[in-house]
Design a protein around this motif. Structure first.
Motif, mmCIF file in Angstrom:
data_model
loop_
_atom_site.group_PDB
_atom_site.id
_atom_site.type_symbol
_atom_site.label_atom_id
_atom_site.label_comp_id
_atom_site.label_asym_id
_atom_site.label_seq_id
_atom_site.Cartn_x
_atom_site.Cartn_y
_atom_site.Cartn_z
ATOM 1 N N MET A 23 0.832 -1.269 0.157
ATOM 2 C CA MET A 23 0.106 -0.103 0.103
ATOM 3 C C MET A 23 0.881 1.164 -0.097
ATOM 4 O O MET A 23 0.330 2.249 -0.636
ATOM 5 C CB MET A 23 -0.940 0.050 1.058
ATOM 6 C CG MET A 23 -2.239 -1.149 1.107
ATOM 7 S SD MET A 23 -3.189 -0.998 2.300
ATOM 8 C CE MET A 23 -2.378 -2.141 3.506
ATOM 9 N N ARG A 24 1.954 1.408 0.590
ATOM 10 C CA ARG A 24 2.823 2.166 0.860
ATOM 11 C C ARG A 24 3.393 2.801 -0.524
ATOM 12 O O ARG A 24 3.412 3.863 -0.904
ATOM 13 C CB ARG A 24 3.920 2.031 1.684
ATOM 14 C CG ARG A 24 5.245 3.023 1.673
ATOM 15 C CD ARG A 24 6.279 2.966 2.799
ATOM 16 N NE ARG A 24 6.720 1.467 2.702
ATOM 17 C CZ ARG A 24 6.873 0.798 3.801
ATOM 18 N NH1 ARG A 24 6.979 1.648 4.999
ATOM 19 N NH2 ARG A 24 7.185 -0.544 3.825
ATOM 20 N N ALA B 44 4.203 6.164 -5.183
ATOM 21 C CA ALA B 44 4.355 6.144 -6.685
ATOM 22 C C ALA B 44 3.747 7.406 -7.289
ATOM 23 O O ALA B 44 4.193 8.244 -8.161
ATOM 24 C CB ALA B 44 3.942 4.845 -7.319
ATOM 25 N N SER B 45 2.440 7.678 -6.887
ATOM 26 C CA SER B 45 1.532 8.578 -7.602
ATOM 27 C C SER B 45 2.258 10.125 -6.911
ATOM 28 O O SER B 45 2.156 11.242 -7.951
ATOM 29 C CB SER B 45 0.113 8.274 -6.931
ATOM 30 O OG SER B 45 -0.358 7.149 -7.730
ATOM 31 N N LEU C 133 5.273 -2.364 -7.618
ATOM 32 C CA LEU C 133 4.207 -1.940 -8.220
ATOM 33 C C LEU C 133 3.438 -2.926 -9.210
ATOM 34 O O LEU C 133 2.158 -3.138 -9.379
ATOM 35 C CB LEU C 133 4.330 -0.680 -9.166
ATOM 36 C CG LEU C 133 4.988 0.561 -8.336
ATOM 37 C CD1 LEU C 133 5.427 1.471 -9.279
ATOM 38 C CD2 LEU C 133 4.076 1.000 -7.471
ATOM 39 N N GLY C 134 4.208 -3.758 -9.716
ATOM 40 C CA GLY C 134 3.511 -4.864 -10.601
ATOM 41 C C GLY C 134 2.884 -5.966 -9.666
ATOM 42 O O GLY C 134 1.889 -6.275 -10.094
ATOM 43 N N GLY D 212 -3.874 5.533 -11.641
ATOM 44 C CA GLY D 212 -2.670 6.328 -11.293
ATOM 45 C C GLY D 212 -1.532 5.373 -10.885
ATOM 46 O O GLY D 212 -0.511 5.622 -11.337
ATOM 47 N N LEU D 213 -1.841 4.013 -10.347
ATOM 48 C CA LEU D 213 -0.700 2.963 -10.250
ATOM 49 C C LEU D 213 -0.345 2.609 -11.247
ATOM 50 O O LEU D 213 0.811 2.485 -11.566
ATOM 51 C CB LEU D 213 -1.522 2.072 -9.143
ATOM 52 C CG LEU D 213 -0.788 0.537 -9.195
ATOM 53 C CD1 LEU D 213 0.716 0.823 -8.414
ATOM 54 C CD2 LEU D 213 -1.285 -0.367 -8.177
ATOM 55 N N ALA D 214 -1.331 2.212 -12.390
ATOM 56 C CA ALA D 214 -0.902 1.759 -13.651
ATOM 57 C C ALA D 214 0.003 2.612 -14.421
ATOM 58 O O ALA D 214 1.072 2.425 -14.913
ATOM 59 C CB ALA D 214 -2.130 1.377 -14.599
ATOM 60 N N LEU D 215 -0.535 4.159 -14.390
ATOM 61 C CA LEU D 215 0.520 4.991 -15.066
ATOM 62 C C LEU D 215 1.778 5.086 -14.466
ATOM 63 O O LEU D 215 2.724 4.995 -15.115
ATOM 64 C CB LEU D 215 -0.299 6.511 -14.873
ATOM 65 C CG LEU D 215 0.492 7.606 -15.291
ATOM 66 C CD1 LEU D 215 0.959 7.475 -16.657
ATOM 67 C CD2 LEU D 215 -0.157 8.798 -15.218
#
Length: 127
Positions: free
Chosen positions: A1-2, A7-8, A69-70, A85-88
């Motif tokens: 979660m962190r 990332a965003s 992230l993956g 946002g995570l995917a970006l």
């Protein structure tokens, strides 16, 4: 979660710096102006100065961040949860790996955005 949150946030830091630079703002003035308000964050205060000095040494490696992230994206898929946002951020960090920055720190994300935009933030010569 962190990692999702970080990332965003790092995308926002890098994009904000590039935008401010392209508009002609003094980046130190820009950072002072936004650091005390709602835009304030650990990533902004810790990593923006490192970005501007050309310090891309890792606190956390890009390659490990991409892996994390993956995993988060796989879990999102399993839960039928869309987090664009995570995917970006994942795609941007993958592009950073593609240009040779697997062993750089996560703040090196700005290099991928510079590459996409054919733009460069001012940094000390040789950085």
């Amino acid at each position: 979660m962190r990692q999702i949150t970080i990332a965003s946030g790092m995308v926002g830091v890098a994009e904000g710096l590039l935008y401010a630079h392209k508009t002609g703002l003094d980046l130190d003035t820009y950072l002072k102006a936004i650091s005390g308000g709602a835009a304030a964050s650990f990533s902004l205060s810790a990593y923006a100065p490192r970005i501007l000095s050309g310090d891309f040494e890792p606190g956390f490696f890009v390659e490990h961040f991409v892996k994390d992230l993956g995993i988060a994206l796989q879990e999102c898929s399993r839960m039928n949860l869309a987090l664009p946002g995570l995917a970006l951020a994942h795609q941007l960090y993958l592009s950073l790996k593609a240009i040779g920055h697997s062993k750089s720190g996560t703040q090196a994300l700005v290099l991928a955005l510079e590459n996409i935009n054919n733009a460069r933030l001012p940094r000390p010569e040789g950085k």
